[in-house]
Design a protein around this motif. Structure first.
Motif, short mmCIF file in Angstrom:
data_model
loop_
_atom_site.label_atom_id
_atom_site.label_comp_id
_atom_site.label_asym_id
_atom_site.label_seq_id
_atom_site.Cartn_x
_atom_site.Cartn_y
_atom_site.Cartn_z
N UNK A 1 0.83 -1.21 0.00
CA UNK A 1 0.00 0.00 0.00
C UNK A 1 0.86 1.26 0.00
N UNK A 2 0.38 2.29 -0.65
CA UNK A 2 1.10 3.56 -0.71
C UNK A 2 1.11 4.25 0.64
N UNK A 3 1.95 5.25 0.74
CA UNK A 3 2.01 6.05 1.96
C UNK A 3 1.63 7.47 1.58
N UNK A 4 0.68 8.04 2.28
CA UNK A 4 0.31 9.43 2.03
C UNK A 4 1.21 10.34 2.86
N UNK A 5 1.97 11.18 2.19
CA UNK A 5 2.97 12.00 2.86
C UNK A 5 2.36 12.90 3.93
N UNK A 6 1.30 13.60 3.55
CA UNK A 6 0.70 14.55 4.49
C UNK A 6 0.17 13.82 5.72
N UNK B 1 19.41 4.17 4.07
CA UNK B 1 19.75 5.56 3.71
C UNK B 1 18.52 6.26 3.13
N UNK B 2 17.56 6.44 4.02
CA UNK B 2 16.25 6.97 3.60
C UNK B 2 16.32 8.37 3.01
N UNK B 3 17.35 9.12 3.42
CA UNK B 3 17.51 10.47 2.86
C UNK B 3 17.76 10.44 1.37
N UNK B 4 18.29 9.34 0.87
CA UNK B 4 18.52 9.21 -0.57
C UNK B 4 17.37 8.50 -1.28
N UNK B 5 16.57 7.77 -0.51
CA UNK B 5 15.40 7.12 -1.13
C UNK B 5 14.27 8.11 -1.32
N UNK B 6 14.29 9.16 -0.51
CA UNK B 6 13.44 10.34 -0.62
C UNK B 6 11.96 10.11 -0.32
N UNK B 7 11.28 9.21 -1.06
CA UNK B 7 9.83 9.11 -0.83
C UNK B 7 9.53 8.07 0.25
N UNK C 1 10.69 4.12 1.19
CA UNK C 1 11.11 3.65 2.52
C UNK C 1 10.36 2.37 2.87
N UNK C 2 9.07 2.38 2.60
CA UNK C 2 8.29 1.17 2.90
C UNK C 2 8.77 -0.01 2.06
N UNK C 3 9.00 0.22 0.78
CA UNK C 3 9.43 -0.88 -0.11
C UNK C 3 10.80 -1.41 0.32
N UNK C 4 11.71 -0.48 0.61
CA UNK C 4 13.06 -0.91 0.99
C UNK C 4 13.02 -1.67 2.32
N UNK C 5 12.12 -1.26 3.22
CA UNK C 5 12.00 -1.96 4.51
C UNK C 5 11.60 -3.42 4.28
N UNK C 6 10.59 -3.61 3.45
CA UNK C 6 10.14 -4.99 3.18
C UNK C 6 11.21 -5.79 2.47
N UNK C 7 11.84 -5.13 1.50
CA UNK C 7 12.89 -5.82 0.75
C UNK C 7 13.96 -6.33 1.73
#
Lengths: 496, 282, 333
Positions: free
Chosen positions: C40-45, C207-213, C217-223
């Protein structure tokens, strides 16, 4: 809530009560002064979280309203209507600044009187109320741009009745645009929540607002009825239940007076399968548990796409278990007290009907204080469109969950109500959000958010949720007329 | 005040990026009490390098100012009015001394300048509501238009006005969310620097407002031609107008020219209109 | 009352990720991409608003005392400078063991985190001062950029383990991730995990600062979790923004959801930008309310920091003495 597994149960973090001094009794605010009620009647106001008596409030009667309306008329004719918009605006700026300076005091007082958590009064109610004054201050000298013709005019004396769910905020929604457009005001706060309005009266004095521009007559339903019936009022604005709104409109039907009504709702919150699910869960919680569900635009009907129902409810229940119910003065409280015994009775009665009609109730197992009026956050699943809890406004922390299979079905169910105040839509697909927003019959649509308010944003309902808008440029229009002569002649005996 | 006491006089300096530097050129020029040889002050005479620094500061400050909410910008501009009210005596005295005006005329000018900040402060969160639109286009699209700031605006303050002309030119650009580089009146620069001292204590982020004093003829072509300036307000400029417009053409600077009028159109002239299309469908 | 969650065995030494990948239907490039894109997507706001709301939690008195000690015990006391020396590392180890020599009630930190070549020194010094229980974490795999061959990354990891590191903080290949070569990122983690074997815990730095969105972050966490991470870590500390509250919130949500689905409890380590006690306590609030109290211990939550420790000590002194403490009374390493 989780003492046995969690050593990190937050210690009490109460906001200081020292910030406010509540007098033992309050007079009415008429013509720039606090005056004892001619009715000689007073009633107690209590803290709904503790049932402690806070003060005694004056019960304004017909004579008191006469004085207030006369003062408002005199102020309108002798001062307020003659003042250039630029100078009128400066008074509103002053009020906004004085309120900012005493913001925490207002927040504490509101929490004590209303029962809502200090986090909400501090972070939502009071800052928004201030924004309404600041925003409308800027309109006072720009009314020719408001879209009501080149020479828009005020109505004169405006009668306003406000509810108990956002006492100071609703005052600001009413008073700020009325003053900015050049009207004078007679305001009746809700019976159970008058204290912040009376502190606001002091702000009017401190801002050196000309006497009579704002008059605050506290009281009960009879006071409100007398204000509605008063023929010295040129325009009327009401926020409250649809039932009372209809009664007001009936009684004003013959006079042709302009009326703004902001009434009840049964907001649908639609969650599509592709929603950002964790934020949707937050939005559902915001939608129904914000302000104990005492919100006319609450997202009280959750419409979930069937294929994500179980997953969503599981996440929602886990989230609700984190809601901290209790002392509204504690900075960590999320859900405070129900505003009155009567309201609690109404919530209990409607939730019982839900169980009788076959819906399945779920509540977290949280402890409730022994005194005061409390109700646990509640979700009903297995709800159908025919259940009372899916049709009637509960005005409490109770969510009814229904399901749908297709977008069209979601809209049909959402619109299947006499109300039309607000609705929410959750989807990561932009075109679907806009489609659903277009199809929904409601005055405010929140897409991927819920219960957001701003002085610059118009608010108000479709259908039986009322008419007229508050906030934004549109909110000015009900307080303006573009005719070249005053709409209602001044009543006799008033000094010119 | 006792005659025994010697006044402490103020040094009038430039206002760039929230600080008060002297000109990098080390120059200043004398301002006399009008019609006399009594020296009032020697403000800095800005060079083209000071101007370059001011534009750089304004450019860097864009994001801060544009991303602030309109409500926040509104409160900050209102704060300028509050702070000016508190220093009105100083403004009145400077106007009287520079322009040789009577006290009542000077007071009126200060009052009008303060009220003008209040007026434009109120526009920050309203200009979009009178100018934006939801467009009824022919198709299944949601289509709306709203104004956005253009970026950095070069402001030519009126040359024969100390304070009011200055405020008249800079307030609309700021209300629309632009950052500004202001060329103060050459003859009457003192009010501009006092105003910058007000601005420095009004929560305006550094770089949003930059004010240069100096010789107009020297600075005009550099401001008009600077490729990182997005718009100009020349309402207050009487000379070299064709030259300015010609230089401004190189990067199509928006040029606002409103004389001494006050109107929301002054804000909108320094804004661009953005239209967003989005499909509607299930 | 929150329902009491299933107790599961800790996943230390989880060596094989292939079964897990199969459970998630991941066998190749395509299936991994498909899986990540159906999260599922993440809503930034929305997520930022929730993080801001939780930041208003007011932690007082006994809760604060408890939180400060807990935070101290979660600190991965870190030095990652080109100018690091043996002396500096030894002094850091002393600090890790006895953060406040005047108060033995202060717990030791979670770990000492150093560059590879300092692992041996840190390990032997810790052992020498009687701090055998404090693990040494090594940043390996060509930290912080990760721009080296796989051979070098594996060798780097082996070196660290052989020198005595029992925790490996590896970086993912952000370039590959942003280019969509998820499987290559995945395979690297699997290979490093294999190298760690049962000898070292693996922390995977996103390195979430480089993943930006937040979606990334969610995708990389699961990966990382499916590939075998024992911990997911926000940042190297060399890139800003680092451990922002919304990023940590998303990662905590991910480990929670992953646990509900697999019964495997993964830890989270924010690093970078957490400098004050207030920052640290806000992190604990996030842990408590998003992942749950089961994560409120150094086994499942660490904070990568250096300056933070002294601020925690000063807050601790303030709570003990009743007046504000001075930095003159805490040691500088």
């Amino acid at each position: 809530m989780t003492e046995n597994v969690n050593p990190f149960a937050y210690a009490p973090a109460p906001e200081s009560r020292e910030l406010v001094s509540i007098e033992s009794s309050y007079d009415l605010f008429i013509n720039g002064k606090f005056v004892a009620p001619k009715s000689k009647k007073r009633f107690v106001t209590i803290n709904p979280a503790t049932e402690e008596v806070l003060s005694k409030i004056s019960l304004g009667g017909k004579d008191d309203l006469d004085l207030a309306v006369k003062a408002a008329r005199r102020a309108y004719e002798s001062v307020w209507s003659k003042l250039p918009g630029k100078e009128r605006g400066k008074y509103l700026y002053r009020i906004a600044r004085l309120m900012q300076e005493r913001a925490r005091e207002f927040a504490v007082l509101e929490t004590l009187d209303n029962g809502k958590p200090i986090r909400e009064t501090r972070d939502t109610d009071i800052p928004l109320a201030i924004q309404h004054f600041f925003y409308h201050a800027g309109w006072a000298d720009k009314l020719e741009f408001a879209g009501n013709g080149a020479n828009p005019r005020a109505h004169g004396v405006v009668g306003q009745i406000i509810p108990w769910n956002f006492p100071l905020l609703m005052l600001a929604w009413k008073v700020a645009p009325a003053l900015a457009t050049g009207n004078t005001v007679v305001l009746k706060p809700a019976e159970t929540t008058s204290l912040t309005a009376l502190l606001f009266a002091q702000i009017c004095i401190d801002a050196e607002l000309p006497p009579g521009v704002v008059n605050i007559v506290t009281g009960d339903g009879s006071t409100g009825a007398s204000l509605v019936a008063h023929n010295g009022v040129d325009k009327f604005a009401f926020t409250g239940s649809t039932e009372v709104g209809k009664a007001i409109n009936r009684s004003l039907a013959s006079s042709g007076k302009p009326v703004t009504l902001e009434l009840g709702g049964k907001g649908a919150n639609i969650v599509f399968e592709d929603a950002a699910i964790d934020q949707a869960v937050e939005g559902i919680v915001q939608g129904i548990f914000f302000n104990q569900g005492h919100v006319c635009c609450a997202g009280s009907r959750l419409l979930v796409q069937e294929n994500i129902h179980d997953h969503l409810i599981e996440k929602l229940e886990r989230r609700i278990e984190k809601i901290r119910v209790g002392d509204p003065m504690d900075k960590n409280t999320d859900l405070g007290a129900i505003n009155s015994k009567e309201q609690l009775q109404k919530i209990i009665e409607l939730t019982q009907s839900g169980e009788i009609e076959g819906a399945k109730a779920w509540q977290p197992d949280c402890a409730l204080p022994s005194r005061g009026f409390w109700f646990r956050p509640t979700i009903f699943t297995n709800v159908t469109g025919a259940h009372r809890i899916a049709r009637e406004e509960i005005f409490g922390p109770v969510l009814s969950v229904l399901t749908f299979r297709t977008p069209q079905e979601a809209i049909e169910k959402a619109n299947n109500t006499p109300y039309g105040l607000a609705a929410g839509v959750w989807s990561e697909k932009g075109s679907r959000l806009l489609w659903a927003s277009r199809e929904l019959k409601a005055g405010v649509i929140w897409a991927n958010t819920y219960n957001k308010f701003d002085a610059a944003s118009p608010f108000g309902g479709y259908k039986e949720s009322g008419w007229g808008r508050e906030g934004g440029r549109h909110g000015l229009l009900p307080y303006l007329t573009h005719s070249s002569t005053p709409r209602v002649k001044p009543s006799k005996g008033v000094r010119k | 005040m006792s005659k025994d006491r010697i006044d402490v006089k103020k040094t009038y300096k430039l206002f760039i990026n929230g600080a008060f530097p002297r000109s990098e050129s080390g120059r200043s020029y004398p301002i006399y009490r009008k019609g006399s040889k009594v020296l009032l002050a020697q403000p800095a005479q800005a060079s083209r390098k000071d101007l370059r620094d001011a534009v750089r500061a304004a450019r860097e400050a864009r994001l801060k100012w544009q991303s602030a909410t309109a409500y926040n910008r509104s409160q900050i501009l209102y704060r300028i009015a509050e702070m000016m009210e508190g220093r009105r005596l100083q403004f009145v005295e400077e106007i009287m001394a520079q322009a040789s005006l009577t006290k009542s005329v000077a007071e009126k000018e200060v009052s009008e300048a303060i009220d003008l900040w209040v007026w434009y402060a109120g526009w920050c969160d309203k200009v979009g509501q009178i100018s934006g639109a939801n467009n009824p286009i022919n198709g299944p699209f949601y289509n709306f238009t709203s104004p956005e700031p253009i970026g950095v605006v070069g402001v030519f303050a009126e040359s024969d006005s100390s304070l009011l002309g200055l405020v008249r030119a800079m307030a609309p650009a700021l209300a629309g969310g632009n950052t500004v580089v202001v060329l103060a009146s050459e003859r009457y620069p003192l009010s501009a620097i006092t105003l910058s001292e007000v601005i420095a204590t009004s929560d305006v982020p550094a770089g949003v407002i930059n004010i240069l004093t100096g010789i107009r003829n020297e600075l005009t072509p550099w401001l008009a031609s600077h490729m990182e300036v997005d718009g100009l307000d020349i309402s207050g400029e009487k000379s070299r107008r064709v030259e300015i417009r010609t230089l401004a053409t190189e990067n199509l600077k928006r040029v606002a020219d409103f004389g001494s009028s006050t109107s929301p159109n002054r804000i909108l002239a320094l804004m661009d209109q953005k239209t967003i299309w989005h499909p509607i469908g299930i | 009352m929150a329902k009491v969650l299933r107790k599961v065995e800790m996943n230390q030494g989880r060596t094989s990720s292939s079964d897990l990948a199969t459970d998630f239907g991941i066998s190749d490039d395509r299936s991994l991409e498909l899986f990540l894109k159906t999260l599922p997507g993440v809503d930034q706001v929305g997520v930022e608003a929730r993080a801001a709301e939780l930041a208003t939690r007011s932690i007082k008195k006994e809760s604060k005392s408890w939180a400060i000690d807990m935070a101290i015990s979660m600190v991965d006391l870190t030095t990652l400078e080109g100018a690091d020396t043996e002396g500096k590392v030894r002094s850091l180890c002393n600090k890790a063991h006895r953060p406040d020599p005047t108060d033995l009630g202060v717990p030791h930190v979670g770990a000492v985190c150093v560059y590879n070549d300092m692992v041996g020194i840190a390990r032997s010094h810790l052992d020498a001062i009687g701090a055998k229980e404090i693990p040494v974490a090594a940043v390996s795999t060509a930290f912080p950029s990760g721009r080296a061959s796989m051979e070098v990354k594996l060798r780097d990891t082996r070196d660290a383990i052989e020198a005595g590191a029992s925790e490996i903080d590896m970086v993912i290949d952000r370039g590959a991730f942003l280019s969509g070569y998820y499987k290559s990122v995945f395979d690297e983690i699997v290979a490093i995990k294999k190298e760690c074997g049962g000898r070292a815990h693996l922390k995977v730095i996103l390195e979430t600062g480089e993943l930006v969105t937040y979606d990334n972050v969610r995708r990389a966490s699961y990966l990382a979790m499916i590939a075998g991470a024992d911990f997911i870590k926000t940042s190297t500390g060399k890139v800003t923004p680092a451990a922002t509250a919304p990023v940590v919130l998303i990662m905590l949500q991910a480990v929670r959801d992953f646990f509900d689905r697999t019964g495997i409890q993964i830890g989270v380590k924010p690093a970078g930008g957490i400098r004050t006690s207030k920052d640290a306590i806000k992190q604990l609030v996030l842990v408590n309310e998003i992942a749950g109290p089961e994560w409120l211990n150094p086994r499942y939550f660490r904070i990568g920091a250096s300056a933070l420790l002294n601020d925690l000590l000063m807050q601790r002194m303030k709570m003990r003495d009743g007046y504000y403490a001075s930095s003159n009374y805490v040691s500088v390493e």
